[in-house]
Design a protein around this motif. Sequence first.
Motif, PDB file in Angstrom:
ATOM      1  N   THR A  29       0.887  -1.162   0.000  1.00 27.98           N
ATOM      2  CA  THR A  29       0.000   0.000   0.000  1.00 27.98           C
ATOM      3  C   THR A  29       0.930   1.217   0.000  1.00 27.98           C
ATOM      4  OG1 THR A  29      -0.160   0.492   2.373  1.00 27.98           O
ATOM      5  CG2 THR A  29      -1.567  -1.304   1.532  1.00 27.98           C
ATOM      6  N   THR A  93      -6.962   6.021   8.489  1.00 29.05           N
ATOM      7  CA  THR A  93      -7.871   4.956   8.921  1.00 29.05           C
ATOM      8  C   THR A  93      -8.884   5.550   9.877  1.00 29.05           C
ATOM      9  OG1 THR A  93      -6.242   3.202   8.662  1.00 29.05           O
ATOM     10  CG2 THR A  93      -8.004   2.798  10.256  1.00 29.05           C
ATOM     11  N   VAL A 180      -4.504   6.675  12.507  1.00 28.34           N
ATOM     12  CA  VAL A 180      -5.753   6.054  12.971  1.00 28.34           C
ATOM     13  C   VAL A 180      -6.534   7.074  13.798  1.00 28.34           C
ATOM     14  CG1 VAL A 180      -6.817   4.154  14.258  1.00 28.34           C
ATOM     15  CG2 VAL A 180      -4.683   3.756  13.007  1.00 28.34           C
ATOM     16  N   PRO A 221      -5.811  -0.938  20.762  1.00 27.55           N
ATOM     17  CA  PRO A 221      -5.097  -2.011  21.443  1.00 27.55           C
ATOM     18  C   PRO A 221      -3.714  -2.291  20.874  1.00 27.55           C
ATOM     19  CG  PRO A 221      -7.371  -2.636  20.987  1.00 27.55           C
ATOM     20  CD  PRO A 221      -7.122  -1.362  20.253  1.00 27.55           C
ATOM     21  N   GLY A 222      -3.479  -1.929  19.617  1.00 27.73           N
ATOM     22  CA  GLY A 222      -2.156  -2.190  19.046  1.00 27.73           C
ATOM     23  C   GLY A 222      -1.117  -1.178  19.468  1.00 27.73           C
ATOM     24  N   LEU A 223      -1.549  -0.140  20.205  1.00 28.77           N
ATOM     25  CA  LEU A 223      -0.631   0.942  20.493  1.00 28.77           C
ATOM     26  C   LEU A 223       0.117   0.743  21.805  1.00 28.77           C
ATOM     27  CD1 LEU A 223      -2.635   4.031  19.261  1.00 28.77           C
ATOM     28  CD2 LEU A 223      -0.992   2.625  18.079  1.00 28.77           C
TER      29      LEU A 223
HETATM   30  O1  TXA Z   1      -0.962   1.769   7.058  1.00 24.68           O
HETATM   31  C1  TXA Z   1      -1.575   0.930   7.705  1.00 24.68           C
HETATM   32  O2  TXA Z   1      -2.489   1.230   8.511  1.00 24.68           O
HETATM   33  C2  TXA Z   1      -1.210  -0.552   7.487  1.00 24.68           C
HETATM   34  C3  TXA Z   1      -1.587  -0.900   6.051  1.00 24.68           C
HETATM   35  C4  TXA Z   1      -1.346  -2.346   5.724  1.00 24.68           C
HETATM   36  O3  TXA Z   1      -2.914  -0.550   5.814  1.00 24.68           O
HETATM   37  N1  TXA Z   1      -1.871  -1.388   8.434  1.00 24.68           N
HETATM   38  C5  TXA Z   1      -1.522  -1.414   9.756  1.00 24.68           C
HETATM   39  O4  TXA Z   1      -2.238  -2.340  10.502  1.00 24.68           O
HETATM   40  O5  TXA Z   1      -0.666  -0.694  10.218  1.00 24.68           O
HETATM   41  P1  TXA Z   1      -1.819  -2.761  11.990  1.00 24.68           P
HETATM   42  O6  TXA Z   1      -2.688  -3.913  12.332  1.00 24.68           O
HETATM   43  O7  TXA Z   1      -0.377  -2.983  12.054  1.00 24.68           O
HETATM   44  O8  TXA Z   1      -2.247  -1.556  12.877  1.00 24.68           O
HETATM   45  C6  TXA Z   1      -3.626  -1.250  13.040  1.00 24.68           C
HETATM   46  C7  TXA Z   1      -3.833  -0.314  14.196  1.00 24.68           C
HETATM   47  C8  TXA Z   1      -3.540  -1.004  15.508  1.00 24.68           C
HETATM   48  O9  TXA Z   1      -2.883  -0.080  16.371  1.00 24.68           O
HETATM   49  C9  TXA Z   1      -4.938  -1.364  16.033  1.00 24.68           C
HETATM   50  O10 TXA Z   1      -5.005  -1.466  17.425  1.00 24.68           O
HETATM   51  C10 TXA Z   1      -5.743  -0.181  15.509  1.00 24.68           C
HETATM   52  O11 TXA Z   1      -5.204   0.093  14.233  1.00 24.68           O
HETATM   53  N2  TXA Z   1      -7.153  -0.539  15.369  1.00 24.68           N
HETATM   54  C11 TXA Z   1      -7.694  -1.405  14.499  1.00 24.68           C
HETATM   55  N3  TXA Z   1      -9.016  -1.526  14.707  1.00 24.68           N
HETATM   56  C12 TXA Z   1      -9.339  -0.707  15.732  1.00 24.68           C
HETATM   57  C13 TXA Z   1     -10.545  -0.382  16.416  1.00 24.68           C
HETATM   58  N4  TXA Z   1     -11.709  -0.928  16.100  1.00 24.68           N
HETATM   59  N5  TXA Z   1     -10.471   0.507  17.435  1.00 24.68           N
HETATM   60  C14 TXA Z   1      -9.294   1.089  17.763  1.00 24.68           C
HETATM   61  N6  TXA Z   1      -8.127   0.826  17.153  1.00 24.68           N
HETATM   62  C15 TXA Z   1      -8.135  -0.062  16.160  1.00 24.68           C
END
Ligand code: TXA
Length: 320
Positions: A29, A93, A180, A221-223
Amino acid sequence: MTEILDHGPAGLARAASLLRSGRLVAFGTETVYGLGADATNGLGVAAIFAAKDRPRFNPLICHYPDPAAAFAHVAATPTARRLAEALWPGPLTMVLRRSPDCQVARLAGAGLDTLAVRVPSHPAAQKLLRLTALPIAAPSANRSGRVSPTTTQHVLDELEGRIDAIVDCGSCPVGVESTVLDLTGEVPVLLRPGGVTAEAIEAIAGPIEHARAGGTTPRSPGLLASHYAPQLPLRMSAERVAQDEALLAFGPPLSGAGLVYQLSRNSDLSEAAANLFAGLRWLDSEASVRNFRGIAAMPIPPSGLGVAINDRLRRAATPQ
Ligand code: TXA
Ligand code: MG
């Protein structure tokens, strides 16, 4: 075996057909490589967590080709629509409430009643999402706790043999993950700084809040504080560097380092973001081989994309 596919029509058709049968496909991406699976397929989504060795079920971002497809699965607020109009496709996001008939597997959202949705701008990702015609859940395509990949080689280093295919999309132009933004409350909350700056969001959405970085019970939660950890200790805002340290340089490099990676000779924050994860990976492996004691990162101004860069460096600097 992990197939490497090109991003021409044949490669993308193969990738889409794998995704439609619930398999794991990494793709580029504009931010970083994602590890994709059909978000409506609970088994496919579970396979993402297994391939990454994610210790817990962090919620995943769902990717869509356009705002209409994204907003079919969540309750879009007026602010979300304005942001989509201005900033999608792109590295933003949005966290919104799931709509009652949302088909996305509960596991993708880690059981939350919210869903993170994003419309990436990368042409290959756009084509893949259109061809697949499914929401694609995709975290960054790295093992849990490691730096996000920005090239196909990085993805291979992390996940070769654990995933079905990688669509080779070259280097990711933005280089840090998406911003995000939680839009479920009265005031938008920035959960993770990223490829779209807070200033760009505030110009459209008005003032936003900033989630406290790093805590142990973050809203996103990922933070977690330590998330992007290289093997070697990293220190930030270095004013001096020792011979047995590797230097992550920004602008004219400090002298004396045993090894230097230049993020941006002209102190350009966009260029530095694009080079950040490749640089951290390279320094970490080279410096480990040479038995260096750590990585010293030069100061990065805390404005614009520098906010996201400093956030990632801070996480890399926090011991696991
Ligand atoms: O640039 C990006 O966002 C990349 C590309 C592949 O799109 N994706 C990415 O995904 O970085 P990931 O899983 O590494 O990080 C997603 C973040 C995490 O910190 C997660 O906790 C948060 O987004 N997140 C996802 N869904 C959530 C929700 N429903 N509420 C709060 N935080 C959320
Ligand atoms: Mg990640």
